[in-house]
Scaffold this motif. Structure first.
Motif, PDB file in Angstrom:
ATOM      1  N   ALA A  16      30.245   3.279  -8.747  1.00 27.66           N
ATOM      2  CA  ALA A  16      30.884   3.691  -7.497  1.00 27.66           C
ATOM      3  C   ALA A  16      31.819   4.874  -7.735  1.00 27.66           C
ATOM      4  N   VAL A  17      32.580   4.842  -8.817  1.00 23.82           N
ATOM      5  CA  VAL A  17      33.471   5.961  -9.144  1.00 23.82           C
ATOM      6  C   VAL A  17      32.647   7.221  -9.374  1.00 23.82           C
ATOM      7  N   TYR A  18      31.569   7.099 -10.138  1.00 26.99           N
ATOM      8  CA  TYR A  18      30.708   8.260 -10.388  1.00 26.99           C
ATOM      9  C   TYR A  18      30.118   8.787  -9.081  1.00 26.99           C
ATOM     10  N   TRP A  19      29.689   7.881  -8.200  1.00 21.10           N
ATOM     11  CA  TRP A  19      29.094   8.274  -6.927  1.00 21.10           C
ATOM     12  C   TRP A  19      30.111   9.049  -6.093  1.00 21.10           C
ATOM     13  N   PHE A  20      31.339   8.527  -6.009  1.00 17.50           N
ATOM     14  CA  PHE A  20      32.376   9.207  -5.235  1.00 17.50           C
ATOM     15  C   PHE A  20      32.707  10.563  -5.837  1.00 17.50           C
ATOM     16  N   ASP A  21      32.854  10.624  -7.153  1.00 15.61           N
ATOM     17  CA  ASP A  21      33.212  11.889  -7.791  1.00 15.61           C
ATOM     18  C   ASP A  21      32.107  12.915  -7.606  1.00 15.61           C
ATOM     19  N   GLU A  29      31.800  22.010  -3.830  1.00 10.62           N
ATOM     20  CA  GLU A  29      30.934  23.129  -4.207  1.00 10.62           C
ATOM     21  C   GLU A  29      30.372  23.807  -2.955  1.00 10.62           C
ATOM     22  N   ALA A  30      29.994  23.016  -1.971  1.00  8.13           N
ATOM     23  CA  ALA A  30      29.479  23.574  -0.716  1.00  8.13           C
ATOM     24  C   ALA A  30      30.562  24.370   0.020  1.00  8.13           C
ATOM     25  N   ALA A  31      31.839  24.009  -0.220  1.00 14.30           N
ATOM     26  CA  ALA A  31      32.958  24.733   0.398  1.00 14.30           C
ATOM     27  C   ALA A  31      33.359  25.965  -0.420  1.00 14.30           C
ATOM     28  N   GLY A  32      32.625  26.233  -1.515  1.00 18.17           N
ATOM     29  CA  GLY A  32      32.879  27.434  -2.292  1.00 18.17           C
ATOM     30  C   GLY A  32      33.693  27.250  -3.558  1.00 18.17           C
ATOM     31  N   TRP A  33      34.030  26.000  -3.911  1.00 14.09           N
ATOM     32  CA  TRP A  33      34.797  25.740  -5.117  1.00 14.09           C
ATOM     33  C   TRP A  33      33.868  25.527  -6.304  1.00 14.09           C
ATOM     34  N   PRO A  34      34.295  25.965  -7.503  1.00 14.77           N
ATOM     35  CA  PRO A  34      33.475  25.679  -8.686  1.00 14.77           C
ATOM     36  C   PRO A  34      33.543  24.188  -9.012  1.00 14.77           C
ATOM     37  N   ARG A  35      32.478  23.683  -9.635  1.00 10.95           N
ATOM     38  CA  ARG A  35      32.467  22.278 -10.033  1.00 10.95           C
ATOM     39  C   ARG A  35      33.580  22.039 -11.046  1.00 10.95           C
ATOM     40  N   MET A  36      34.201  20.892 -10.948  1.00 10.51           N
ATOM     41  CA  MET A  36      35.307  20.511 -11.806  1.00 10.51           C
ATOM     42  C   MET A  36      34.815  19.428 -12.757  1.00 10.51           C
ATOM     43  N   SER A  37      35.267  19.458 -13.986  1.00  9.99           N
ATOM     44  CA  SER A  37      34.882  18.405 -14.924  1.00  9.99           C
ATOM     45  C   SER A  37      35.393  17.058 -14.414  1.00  9.99           C
ATOM     46  N   ARG A  38      34.737  15.998 -14.840  1.00  9.56           N
ATOM     47  CA  ARG A  38      35.166  14.666 -14.420  1.00  9.56           C
ATOM     48  C   ARG A  38      36.590  14.396 -14.912  1.00  9.56           C
ATOM     49  N   THR A  39      36.932  14.890 -16.099  1.00  4.09           N
ATOM     50  CA  THR A  39      38.294  14.700 -16.610  1.00  4.09           C
ATOM     51  C   THR A  39      39.308  15.323 -15.663  1.00  4.09           C
ATOM     52  N   GLN A 120      30.166   8.879   5.382  1.00  2.22           N
ATOM     53  CA  GLN A 120      28.762   8.750   4.985  1.00  2.22           C
ATOM     54  C   GLN A 120      28.497   7.398   4.344  1.00  2.22           C
ATOM     55  N   LEU A 121      29.421   6.931   3.518  1.00  3.80           N
ATOM     56  CA  LEU A 121      29.268   5.608   2.908  1.00  3.80           C
ATOM     57  C   LEU A 121      29.241   4.521   3.980  1.00  3.80           C
TER      58      LEU A 121
END
Length: 151
Positions: A16-21, A29-39, A120-121
């Motif tokens: 669930a945490v992975y799904w949310f993240d 990303e769709a809003a124009g931000w670069p992907r962030m590491s999970r950390t 959505q959930l």
């Protein structure tokens, strides 16, 4: 043997945490931000939860203080957080969200994204299941239990 095949809730919570993240990262990303590491993402969530000392963030994430400080330095360079002296301990730092326009915009986009992800959930699992999930996760679970005597 039956215990080895048993499904554990911890695995489901982790998924669930992975799904949310992942969902949050997709929206940002769709809003124009670069992907962030999970950390970095988990550090930002810890800050939102009121965890402001890097040593406590490291303990929560199960990573070294050095790894947290490296990620915080990158987040600070990106204008998302600020590190400042801890008024209770001169040797320590506290981290907080920055007031930089970039940081404010990213937080606003993240909050909007999280609302969309939760909607959505709820649409996928149904309103009643969603409300029950929220109720259970927000309940006071008490302190972590000690091992059972027959351990």
């Amino acid at each position: 043997m039956a215990d080895r095949q048993r499904e554990f809730l911890l695995k489901d919570l982790l998924h669930a945490v992975y799904w949310f993240d992942e969902s949050l990262q997709n929206h940002l990303e769709a809003a124009g931000w670069p992907r962030m590491s999970r950390t970095k993402s988990m550090i930002m969530i810890n800050i939102a939860d009121g965890v402001t000392r890097p040593i406590h963030i490291a303990a929560n994430l199960g990573i070294s203080r050095q790894a947290v400080h490296l990620a915080l330095a990158e987040l600070e360079q990106e204008g998302l957080v600020w590190l400042e002296p801890d008024p209770e301990d001169r040797r320590a730092k506290r981290v907080r969200y920055s007031d930089d326009p970039r940081g404010i915009k990213m937080r606003d986009d993240a909050l909007r994204s999280l609302h969309q992800v939760e909607e959505q959930l709820e649409a996928r699992v149904g309103t009643e299941a969603y409300r029950q999930l929220c109720k259970v996760l927000r309940a006071d679970w008490g302190c972590p239990p000690a091992p059972a005597e027959d351990w």
